[in-house]
Write an enzyme that holds these catalytic residues in place. Structure first.
Site, PDB file in Angstrom:
ATOM      1  N   ASP A   1      48.282  21.889  65.920  1.00 19.74           N
ATOM      2  CA  ASP A   1      47.290  20.838  65.626  1.00 19.74           C
ATOM      3  C   ASP A   1      47.838  19.837  64.618  1.00 19.74           C
ATOM      4  O   ASP A   1      48.939  20.005  64.102  1.00 19.74           O
ATOM      5  CB  ASP A   1      46.011  21.498  65.091  1.00 19.74           C
ATOM      6  CG  ASP A   1      46.284  22.387  63.891  1.00 19.74           C
ATOM      7  OD1 ASP A   1      47.235  23.191  63.964  1.00 19.74           O
ATOM      8  OD2 ASP A   1      45.588  22.270  62.877  1.00 19.74           O
TER       9      ASP A   1
ATOM     10  N   CYS B   1      50.609  48.965  38.347  1.00 18.52           N
ATOM     11  CA  CYS B   1      50.195  48.852  36.940  1.00 18.52           C
ATOM     12  C   CYS B   1      49.950  50.223  36.309  1.00 18.52           C
ATOM     13  O   CYS B   1      50.023  50.368  35.093  1.00 18.52           O
ATOM     14  CB  CYS B   1      48.952  47.977  36.816  1.00 18.52           C
ATOM     15  SG  CYS B   1      49.236  46.287  37.354  1.00 18.52           S
TER      16      CYS B   1
ATOM     17  N   CYS C   1      44.603  46.318  35.300  1.00 14.69           N
ATOM     18  CA  CYS C   1      44.532  46.658  36.718  1.00 14.69           C
ATOM     19  C   CYS C   1      44.917  48.120  36.899  1.00 14.69           C
ATOM     20  O   CYS C   1      45.758  48.641  36.172  1.00 14.69           O
ATOM     21  CB  CYS C   1      45.492  45.763  37.487  1.00 14.69           C
ATOM     22  SG  CYS C   1      45.796  46.285  39.174  1.00 14.69           S
TER      23      CYS C   1
ATOM     24  N   ASP D   1      51.173  31.428  63.463  1.00  8.32           N
ATOM     25  CA  ASP D   1      50.929  30.011  63.222  1.00  8.32           C
ATOM     26  C   ASP D   1      51.976  29.269  64.044  1.00  8.32           C
ATOM     27  O   ASP D   1      52.926  29.861  64.531  1.00  8.32           O
ATOM     28  CB  ASP D   1      51.050  29.742  61.709  1.00  8.32           C
ATOM     29  CG  ASP D   1      50.548  28.356  61.344  1.00  8.32           C
ATOM     30  OD1 ASP D   1      50.061  27.645  62.247  1.00  8.32           O
ATOM     31  OD2 ASP D   1      50.654  27.985  60.160  1.00  8.32           O
TER      32      ASP D   1
ATOM     33  N   CYS E   1      46.033  49.472  39.830  1.00 12.42           N
ATOM     34  CA  CYS E   1      46.820  49.685  41.052  1.00 12.42           C
ATOM     35  C   CYS E   1      48.013  50.594  40.753  1.00 12.42           C
ATOM     36  O   CYS E   1      48.354  50.814  39.591  1.00 12.42           O
ATOM     37  CB  CYS E   1      47.253  48.343  41.632  1.00 12.42           C
ATOM     38  SG  CYS E   1      48.776  47.683  40.917  1.00 12.42           S
TER      39      CYS E   1
HETATM   40 ZN   LIG Z   1      48.147  46.094  39.336  1.00 12.53          ZN
END
Ligand SMILES: [Zn+2]
Length: 646
Positions: A124, A279, A274, A89, A276
């Site tokens: 921009d 977790c 979750c 950016d 993942c």
């Molecule tokens: Zn998680």
């Protein structure tokens, strides 16, 4: 010339499953670019791959201010410790946050080029939602001046030209149009962070659609600053290919956990739902007890796992053709998103031009909005324009198990003698029994009781049919009454012939069925399913059935009949002379050789490939939309099934 390229591998709605190639590697889209802050030593870029990141974004303005000499000497990849595709950016967001930046617009683009980024962004002007139309227009004109100047000096870096225009769709459209042919390689849609912060998601939809309708479709589109998984399905459905965000880190700093359907504070959570690695290893209670810095890191990791899992979900939904359903489910998570979903549906006339002829999964009718989806819109429109009732009234039959014609098989002999079009009452509208095996009619799941809005829509549609076709749609007659009241046909209807004719007309346009079937017809059916498999006329095979969606594949003899009967430009893809010899041999049509195409065609349509004198050279399946073919310089446009020798 830019060193990047973009290819479309699949599609759903206006969404694209894509492949973006850079000097530093290949990226599958839609994807998210995690924001790397070059000043913070948080999750190192080298670890980002394990979450699923294939490309990163960092800020060239911060590097220019703090690490200029080092970046110029060793390159940005080495500076941040990442050898994959990288975008930067330019300081626009800093200008929005702090009011000004010290760097000049061309200076920062030259810097991005010189430090070796793959995709560098112009500096921009960010129009906030409170800018008036006039102010946003002035901002936009300055952005265009800067983009033009930046394109001159981009070198082989891909240049990202940001679409601005504030909350005004007409200005977004104007900006996108102005970028055509300017030399941009990547299109961020900018200025949307405050729109999302204010939860004006319906405005976000309008802004995206206005930009998408006017941008060069061969380039990726990036929704700048969108990092919450909640918006991925809806934005992907509208054709956004890239997202980026620092949300994973910002939310973690604030003790917040990202989920696909919302955000929760760690403090509010007793059990994480979750799966993942974070977790799975730590309960929320354990996370709460960690030292602040480590907790922040674990939460950021969780946020990244969840973010990239949802991107996989989006891509997989595209492969299966269920992105609409996923977007609808996610949009039901919040009232402002539910409003945004309604707005998407309001754009379904445009989305229909992007939507492929058929998809791999069943159509689910989930809400009143479902009956305004492009698939339904297309069916109703084609029934009006391409189905010929031959002056007969429709006789509406109650809905039964699919396939309808199978359920009604015991009555077919009686129905064959009646001067009516027997059609089943469905959520799509009346479905003539002879069309019941096509996508999406056969491949759909609809609730037994339809909602009021859908019923009212259907009622209105029946009126439209009566007016357009000059026939009545009879829901008031039973089969027995019809047999008593109507004079029977002298020759009963041949259901197989009628089906081939009706499907061919629906698929290729009115008149196609008659052209294909002129002569002595022989229909070959499957022994197992009883479905039509191949159609021979005068001893030549003219059609084969596409079993997965109930449409036909014209064989060479069929293509010749269609070509002779249906005038140009209908059904045609016109290729340049250089391509003709290859296509005649059965080789695929590449996008750069396409001169023009019938705008009524859709991706996955079976098309006639012709040369500039309208000589038929091949028949095949369209992979792009007619609009896209004018823009793409790489990739396949038509998968040729059969070449036709002169
Ligand atoms: Zn998680």
């Amino acid at each position: 010339v830019s060193s990047t390229s973009f290819e479309i591998l699949g599609r759903d709605g206006a969404g694209r499953l894509g492949r973006f190639k850079t000097k530093h590697g290949v990226v599958q889209t839609p994807t998210l670019l995690p924001v790397i802050n070059p000043n913070l030593n948080f999750i190192p870029p080298s670890e980002m791959r394990k979450f699923g990141a294939e490309m990163l974004i960092t800020n060239s303005y911060i590097i220019w201010k703090r690490h200029r000499e080092q970046a110029l000497a060793e390159g940005v990849h080495k500076l941040i410790g990442w050898d994959g595709p990288l975008m930067t950016d330019s300081g626009t967001f800093q200008m929005y946050m702090y009011g000004s930046v010290e760097v000049q617009p061309q200076e920062i683009v030259a810097f991005e080029r010189d430090i070796g980024v793959d995709v560098g962004t112009i500096l921009d002007i960010f129009s906030t939602p409170d800018r008036t139309h006039d102010q946003a227009r002035t901002d936009l004109q300055e952005t265009l001046v800067r983009a033009r100047a930046s394109a001159q000096i981009k070198g082989d870096m891909a240049l990202a030209c940001t679409v601005q225009g504030g909350i005004y769709p007409d200005l977004r459209a104007e900006c996108a149009k102005a970028y055509q042919g300017m030399g941009a390689d990547f299109y961020p849609i900018g200025g949307v962070v405050p729109i999302m912060e204010q939860q004006r998601y319906a405005t976000l939809v309008d802004v995206i659609v206005a930009a998408k309708q006017n941008l060069d479709p061969s380039k990726p589109v990036h929704l700048f600053g969108a990092g919450h998984p909640l918006v991925f399905p809806l934005a992907a459905l509208l054709g956004c290919d890239f997202f980026d965000s620092a949300a994973y880190a910002k939310y973690a700093k604030d003790g917040r956990m990202i989920f696909p359907d919302g955000t929760w504070r760690l403090e509010e959570i007793t059990e994480s739902w979750c799966a993942c690695p974070v977790c799975s290893k730590h309960t929320p209670a354990e996370l709460k007890k960690l030292p602040a810095q480590e907790r922040e890191l674990r939460l950021a990791e969780h946020n990244l796992w969840v973010t990239f899992a949802e991107l996989k979900h989006v891509r997989e939904a595209m492969r299966q053709g269920t992105l609409w359903e996923l977007a609808e489910r996610r949009c039901r998570a919040h009232p402002t998103l539910a409003e945004a979903f309604k707005r998407i549906v309001a754009h379904s006339e445009w989305i229909e031009t992007q939507e492929p002829l058929s998809k791999g999964s069943a159509f689910f009718h989930l809400s009143p909005e479902s009956s305004h989806r492009p698939e339904v819109r297309r069916y109703r429109e084609r029934l009006l324009s391409r189905f010929d009732p031959k002056g007969r009234d429709f006789l509406l039959l109650p809905e039964v198990n699919k396939p309808y014609s199978m359920s009604y098989a015991p009555l077919l002999d009686r129905l064959a003698r009646l001067p009516v079009v027997p059609a089943v009452q469905s959520a799509f509208g009346p479905v003539p029994l002879v069309l019941d095996e096509m996508y999406p009619l056969a491949q759909s799941d609809v609730p037994a009781t339809l909602d009021k809005e859908t019923r009212e829509d259907l009622e209105a549609y029946l009126g439209t049919i009566e007016t357009a076709k000059g026939v009545r749609v009879r829901a008031d007659l039973t089969l027995e009454e019809a047999e008593r009241l109507l004079t029977p046909l002298e020759t009963p209807i041949d259901w197989d012939l009628e089906r081939v004719r009706a499907v061919a007309d629906y698929q290729f346009g009115e008149g196609a069925g008659d052209a294909l079937l002129a002569g002595k017809v022989e229909i070959q059916k499957s022994r197992n399913t009883g479905k039509i498999r191949q159609v021979f006329v005068d001893g030549e095979r003219v059609l084969a059935l596409r079993a997965e969606d109930g449409f036909f594949v014209p064989q060479a003899a069929g293509a010749k009949r269609l070509h002779a009967a249906i005038p140009a430009p209908r059904l045609r893809v016109v290729v340049e002379q250089d391509s003709v010899a290859f296509n005649r041999e059965g080789k695929n049509v590449f996008a750069k050789f396409v001169r023009s195409a019938d705008p009524a065609l859709r991706a996955r349509d079976e098309v006639l490939v012709v040369d500039e004198n309208d000589t038929l050279v091949a028949v095949g399946q369209l992979l792009l939309t007619p609009h896209e073919m004018g823009w793409f310089k790489t990739g396949m446009a038509v998968s040729v099934r059969e070449g036709i020798k002169g």
